[in-house]
Write a protein that holds these residues in place. Structure first.
Motif, PDB file in Angstrom:
ATOM      1  N   HIS A   1      -1.139   4.581  -9.848  1.00  0.00           N
ATOM      2  CA  HIS A   1       0.176   4.439  -9.211  1.00  0.00           C
ATOM      3  C   HIS A   1       0.631   2.976  -9.238  1.00  0.00           C
ATOM      4  CE1 HIS A   1       2.372   7.776  -7.532  1.00  0.00           C
ATOM      5  NE2 HIS A   1       2.944   6.986  -6.634  1.00  0.00           N
TER       6      HIS A   1
ATOM      7  N   GLU B   1       0.830  -1.198   0.000  1.00  0.00           N
ATOM      8  CA  GLU B   1       0.000   0.000   0.000  1.00  0.00           C
ATOM      9  C   GLU B   1       0.868   1.253   0.000  1.00  0.00           C
ATOM     10  OE1 GLU B   1      -3.267   0.196  -0.110  1.00  0.00           O
ATOM     11  OE2 GLU B   1      -3.947  -1.840   0.373  1.00  0.00           O
ATOM     12  N   THR B   2       0.395   2.294  -0.661  1.00  0.00           N
ATOM     13  CA  THR B   2       1.062   3.591  -0.651  1.00  0.00           C
ATOM     14  C   THR B   2       0.020   4.660  -0.380  1.00  0.00           C
ATOM     15  OG1 THR B   2       0.804   3.703  -3.062  1.00  0.00           O
ATOM     16  CG2 THR B   2       2.931   2.923  -2.227  1.00  0.00           C
ATOM     17  N   THR B   3       0.494   5.868  -0.041  1.00  0.00           N
ATOM     18  CA  THR B   3      -0.437   6.954   0.252  1.00  0.00           C
ATOM     19  C   THR B   3      -1.181   7.407  -0.994  1.00  0.00           C
ATOM     20  OG1 THR B   3       1.362   8.543  -0.007  1.00  0.00           O
ATOM     21  CG2 THR B   3       0.876   7.785   2.232  1.00  0.00           C
ATOM     22  N   ILE B   4      -0.605   7.157  -2.161  1.00  0.00           N
ATOM     23  CA  ILE B   4      -1.236   7.483  -3.441  1.00  0.00           C
ATOM     24  C   ILE B   4      -1.480   6.178  -4.188  1.00  0.00           C
ATOM     25  CG2 ILE B   4      -0.965   8.711  -5.638  1.00  0.00           C
ATOM     26  CD1 ILE B   4       1.010  10.554  -4.237  1.00  0.00           C
TER      27      ILE B   4
END
Length: 203
Positions: free
Chosen positions: A137, A90-93
């Motif tokens: 992303h 997971e990433t913030t974007i």
């Protein structure tokens, strides 16, 4: 991971983070600073641009997941072990990793539909493709640079030429200001308004 930038406006003497450095390919394991990393990535992207210029691509060739991954591999594969691989964390974007293949396929299908039916102008199709690819992303890093290059290639196949999308380079803005305007335009596009991103991209 490295800043997904329009240019090298960060402090070049900043050390490369140890968590990032573990993913450098052996030939680049001695890289210690951000400036060295920027140079290595820039050389890799130049090679990718040369490769892309040698391809004879149709819009259909470009709008497939294998091309999306190969372009990222060509841009970053000399330097990074994760190049061309969709992210697994997971990433913030971006969407959840498990959703990446499906969301990519939806974007590619939607873009093909826009082209076939003339839903938007060629410029706007390319810009919408860019924005939504960034939003997904799909990769660990380099998503902005990858999406800009992919959108430029798409614009070329749509008859606009390889230099149609300059991302503000023709406007003569300082790198930091060009990046600020680009990020603000992306946020505006998140709300469905592509006016600013169209203006920046084609100038």
């Amino acid at each position: 991971m490295t800043a997904d930038r329009l240019g090298g406006d960060e402090d070049g003497q900043t050390p490369v983070d140890a968590d990032d450095a573990q993913y450098l390919n052996p030939a680049y394991a001695s890289i210690a600073t951000r400036a060295e990393l920027n140079d290595a990535e820039a050389d890799n992207i130049t090679d990718a641009l040369l490769w892309l210029g040698d391809q004879v691509l149709s819009t259909a060739d470009l709008l497939c997941q294998s091309f999306v991954r190969e372009l990222h591999q060509r841009m970053f594969g000399e330097v990074w072990s994760w190049a061309g691989q969709t992210r697994r964390r997971e990433t913030t974007i971006g969407v959840a990793p498990a959703q990446i293949p499906e969301r990519l396929q939806i974007l590619l299908g939607d873009t093909a539909y826009w082209v076939e039916h003339g839903t938007y102008s060629e410029s706007e199709i390319s810009i919408r493709f860019h924005h939504l690819l960034v939003s997904i992303h799909p990769f660990v890093n380099g998503n902005g640079r990858h999406a800009r290059l992919a959108a430029g290639a798409l614009a070329d196949t749509l008859g606009l030429g390889p230099g149609h999308l300059s991302w503000g380079a023709r406007g003569g803005l300082p790198v930091a200001e060009a990046r600020r305007q680009y990020l603000a335009a992306l946020r505006q596009a998140d709300r469905g308004d592509y006016t600013a991103l169209l203006e920046i991209a084609a100038n």
